[in-house]
Design an enzyme around this catalytic site. Structure first.
Site, PDB file in Angstrom:
ATOM      1  N   LYS A 127       0.792  -1.125   0.057  1.00  0.00           N
ATOM      2  CA  LYS A 127      -0.075   0.200  -0.055  1.00  0.00           C
ATOM      3  C   LYS A 127       0.829   1.250  -0.023  1.00  0.00           C
ATOM      4  O   LYS A 127       1.723   1.234   0.545  1.00  0.00           O
ATOM      5  CB  LYS A 127      -0.889   0.036   1.345  1.00  0.00           C
ATOM      6  CG  LYS A 127      -1.754   1.164   1.471  1.00  0.00           C
ATOM      7  CD  LYS A 127      -2.451   1.356   2.669  1.00  0.00           C
ATOM      8  CE  LYS A 127      -3.355   2.731   2.659  1.00  0.00           C
ATOM      9  NZ  LYS A 127      -4.061   2.834   3.803  1.00  0.00           N
ATOM     10  N   GLU A 152      -8.681  12.561  11.873  1.00  0.00           N
ATOM     11  CA  GLU A 152      -7.900  11.551  12.281  1.00  0.00           C
ATOM     12  C   GLU A 152      -7.105  11.663  13.319  1.00  0.00           C
ATOM     13  O   GLU A 152      -6.114  12.352  13.342  1.00  0.00           O
ATOM     14  CB  GLU A 152      -7.137  10.915  11.049  1.00  0.00           C
ATOM     15  CG  GLU A 152      -6.410   9.509  11.410  1.00  0.00           C
ATOM     16  CD  GLU A 152      -6.107   8.788  10.012  1.00  0.00           C
ATOM     17  OE1 GLU A 152      -6.416   9.277   9.188  1.00  0.00           O
ATOM     18  OE2 GLU A 152      -5.675   7.711  10.515  1.00  0.00           O
TER      19      GLU A 152
HETATM   20  C1  LIG Z   1      -4.273  10.797   3.042  1.00  0.00           C
HETATM   21  C2  LIG Z   1      -5.429  11.274   3.294  1.00  0.00           C
HETATM   22  O1  LIG Z   1      -6.378  10.809   3.758  1.00  0.00           O
HETATM   23  C3  LIG Z   1      -5.999   9.477   4.550  1.00  0.00           C
HETATM   24  C4  LIG Z   1      -7.084   9.368   5.686  1.00  0.00           C
HETATM   25  C5  LIG Z   1      -8.376   8.953   5.526  1.00  0.00           C
HETATM   26  C6  LIG Z   1      -8.599   7.779   4.343  1.00  0.00           C
HETATM   27  C7  LIG Z   1      -7.665   7.633   3.301  1.00  0.00           C
HETATM   28  C8  LIG Z   1      -7.877   6.821   2.255  1.00  0.00           C
HETATM   29  O2  LIG Z   1      -9.193   6.470   2.104  1.00  0.00           O
HETATM   30  O3  LIG Z   1      -7.130   7.038   1.238  1.00  0.00           O
HETATM   31  C9  LIG Z   1      -6.199   8.226   3.568  1.00  0.00           C
HETATM   32  O4  LIG Z   1      -5.489   7.164   3.896  1.00  0.00           O
HETATM   33  C10 LIG Z   1      -5.916  12.662   2.827  1.00  0.00           C
HETATM   34  O5  LIG Z   1      -7.008  13.293   3.155  1.00  0.00           O
HETATM   35  O6  LIG Z   1      -4.924  13.495   2.343  1.00  0.00           O
END
Ligand SMILES: C=C(O[C@H]1C=CC=C(C(=O)O)[C@@H]1O)C(=O)O
Length: 428
Positions: A182, A227
Site C-alpha cells: 500500500k 484522524e
Molecule cells: C491521505 C489522506 O487521507 C487518509 C485518511 C483517510 C482516508 C484515506 C484514504 O481512504 O485513502 C487516507 O488514508 C488525505 O486526506 O489526504
C-alpha cells in the site's frame, strides 16, 4: 537540523472564567492559533516561545526540549483540566528531509473551554511582568475575498494532474511487482490569499461544518482533520484510524447510502483500512497496555466523505509523552503505506513536491506530556506575504491510499472530495 535556543524558565498561571467565550473570534486574524472541536478547544494569543526542529530526530528532539521546559516551569493551575496549565501547540513535517520547519509554540495567553468549563492561562518568562488574566477584546473584523484554488504548478512545468495520475499508475505497477502493498499518493492545489484577509472566516466555516474534526491553525497550517493520531490524558491513550473513502452525495439520500454500503462491503477498502490499523497497533503496542480496538471498522460520516474508521483505546504503559507517541506512530499507513520505509522512499520518488507539514502531525502538549495530536489532513499551508501586495501563497494537499486494484480516476475523484473542506472554507 534542529536548532533550539537555551530554554527560558516559564511561569504559567491558569484561572477559571465564568463564561466560555467564542474562541475563534479571539484569534489573530492574520496569524490565528486555534485548536477546537465542538464545545472544546483553545485559542492562543501572542507568543512567548517558539522552538524549531527538523530532520529525522524532530520528534525526539522536540520531546526532549519540551521535557526540559516543563521540568523547570512554575505552574499555578487551579483548573486542572486537559489543556490547562503550561501548553505548547505544535506542527511537525511529514518527511525527514522536508524543508518545512516543525515547531512548538507557547502562546502568551491561552483561552480555553471544555464543555461547560472555561479558563484562561497566562504564560511568561519567570522574571517578566505578568499580563492581566483577562479575556482580550476580539480583534476587529477584516475583509474576506477568499482564495480561488487551481492545480499547483510543478517545478518541472508539467501538468500536475497528469503527473498525479502517472504516479498512481506507477504505484499500482510497483504493488503488482510486489515492491510494497500500500502507498499513499497525494497532489496539491495552490492559490493566493489577498493581504489583510481575516483567517477567522475559513476557521469558523471549518469549525461549524466539520463537527467530528479538530479544526486547527498553527503557524499558518489551517485545516480540519478527522484522524486522531494520539490523545493521551492521565494515563489513558486513544486514537482514531481512518482509511477507505467514498465521496458523500448529500443531495441524494439513496445514492449516499449506497456509497456508504459499498465502502463497508468493499474487500479492497477493508484491505486498505486493515493496513492502517495494523500500522498503528504495531507502533503503539510497545508503549501501552490493554490495547483494544472497535470490533469492526465503522462508517464515519463527514460532510464531504464517508470513511472507514477504527477507534483504539489503551492504558499508557510507560512514561511516554504525547510527542514521543506521535514520533513512534508517524507515519502511519493512512498517510505513507506498507511496509513503511519502502512506501516513504517511493513517495519521495513519485510525488513531485515536498509535502511539508501535510500528513505530518498537529496538536498540543501540556507540562505532564499529555496532549492531543491529529494527522494534518484536509489542510492548507499559508506562506509569507508578498513584499509588495501582501498576498500570501496557500497550498492545499490531499491524497489517498493505493492498493492492488486501485483505479487512478477513482483516486483522483477521491482527492477532489478530500479537498472540499479547504476549497469551501477558503471560498469567497
Ligand atoms: C491521505 C489522506 O487521507 C487518509 C485518511 C483517510 C482516508 C484515506 C484514504 O481512504 O485513502 C487516507 O488514508 C488525505 O486526506 O489526504
Amino acid at each position: 537540523m534542529t536548532s533550539t535556543p537555551p530554554a527560558p524558565r516559564l511561569r504559567a498561571t491558569t484561572r477559571p472564567l465564568e463564561h466560555a467565550p467564542d474562541l475563534i473570534s479571539l484569534a489573530d486574524p492574520n496569524a490565528p492559533m486555534i485548536w477546537t472541536r465542538g464545545d472544546r478547544g483553545c485559542v492562543g494569543v501572542g507568543e512567548v516561545l517558539r522552538l524549531s526542529f527538523s530532520g529525522p530526530h524532530r520528534f525526539t528532539d522536540a520531546a526532549a526540549a519540551w521535557r526540559r521546559i516543563a521540568e523547570t516551569a512554575i505552574v499555578d493551575d487551579s483548573v486542572r483540566m486537559p489543556g490547562s496549565g503550561l501548553i505548547a501547540l505544535g506542527t511537525f513535517a511529514f518527511a525527514d528531509e522536508s524543508s518545512a520547519e516543525s515547531v512548538l509554540i507557547v502562546p502568551r495567553l491561552l483561552v480555553a473551554r471544555h464543555r461547560g468549563q472555561a479558563w484562561i492561562t497566562e504564560i511568561a518568562a519567570v522574571d517578566a511582568d505578568p499580563a492581566p488574566l483577562a479575556v482580550p477584546d476580539p480583534p476587529a473584523s477584516r475583509a474576506w475575498e477568499g482564495v480561488r484554488f487551481g492545480d499547483r504548478a510543478l517545478a518541472t512545468g508539467g501538468d500536475s494532474v497528469a503527473s498525479y495520475l502517472a504516479g498512481v499508475r506507477e504505484a499500482g505497477a510497483r504493488i503488482e511487482r510486489g515492491e510494497f502493498e500500500k502507498i499513499v499518493i497525494a497532489r496539491q492545489l495552490e492559490g493566493a490569499l489577498p493581504g489583510a484577509s481575516d483567517l477567522r472566516v475559513p476557521l469558523t466555516r471549518l469549525a461549524e461544518h466539520y463537527l467530528d474534526c479538530w479544526t486547527f491553525a498553527v503557524d499558518g497550517l489551517i485545516g480540519a482533520s478527522p484522524e486522531t493520531l494520539i490523545r493521551s490524558t492521565s494515563g489513558a491513550v486513544s486514537a482514531r484510524v481512518l482509511a477507505g473513502t467514498r465521496g458523500r452525495h448529500s443531495e441524494d439520500a439513496a445514492r449516499d447510502a449506497r456509497a456508504r454500503d459499498e465502502l463497508l462491503t468493499s474487500a479492497k477498502e477493508q484491505h486498505e483500512h486493515a493496513f492502517a490499523v495494523q500500522s498503528v497497533v504495531t507502533a503503539l503496542s510497545p508503549h501501552v497496555r490493554d490495547l483494544r480496538t472497535s470490533e469492526e471498522p465503522f462508517p464515519l460520516q463527514l460532510p464531504n466523505v464517508w470513511h472507514l474508521a477504527t477507534d483504539l483505546g489503551a492504558a499508557l504503559g510507560e512514561q511516554s509523552s504525547s510527542i514521543e507517541l506521535v514520533g513512534a506512530l508517524h507515519p502511519t499507513a493512512a498517510v505513507a503505506g506498507t511496509p513503511t520505509a519502502t512506501a516513504v522512499a517511493a513517495i519521495a520518488e513519485l510525488e513531485p513536491f515536498d509535502r511539508g507539514r501535510y500528513s505530518g502531525a498537529v496538536g498540543w502538549i501540556d507540562a505532564d506530556g499529555d496532549g492531543e495530536w491529529v494527522i494534518a489532513l484536509r489542510c492548507a499551508q499559508l506562506g509569507a506575504p508578498d513584499a509588495q501586495t501582501g498576498a500570501r501563497p496557500v497550498v492545499a494537499s490531499a491524497g489517498g491510499g493505493i492498493v492492488a486494484g486501485s483505479d487512478p480516476d477513482h483516486e483522483l475523484g477521491e482527492t477532489v472530495s478530500k479537498f472540499r473542506p479547504i476549497t469551501e472554507a477558503f471560498a469567497r
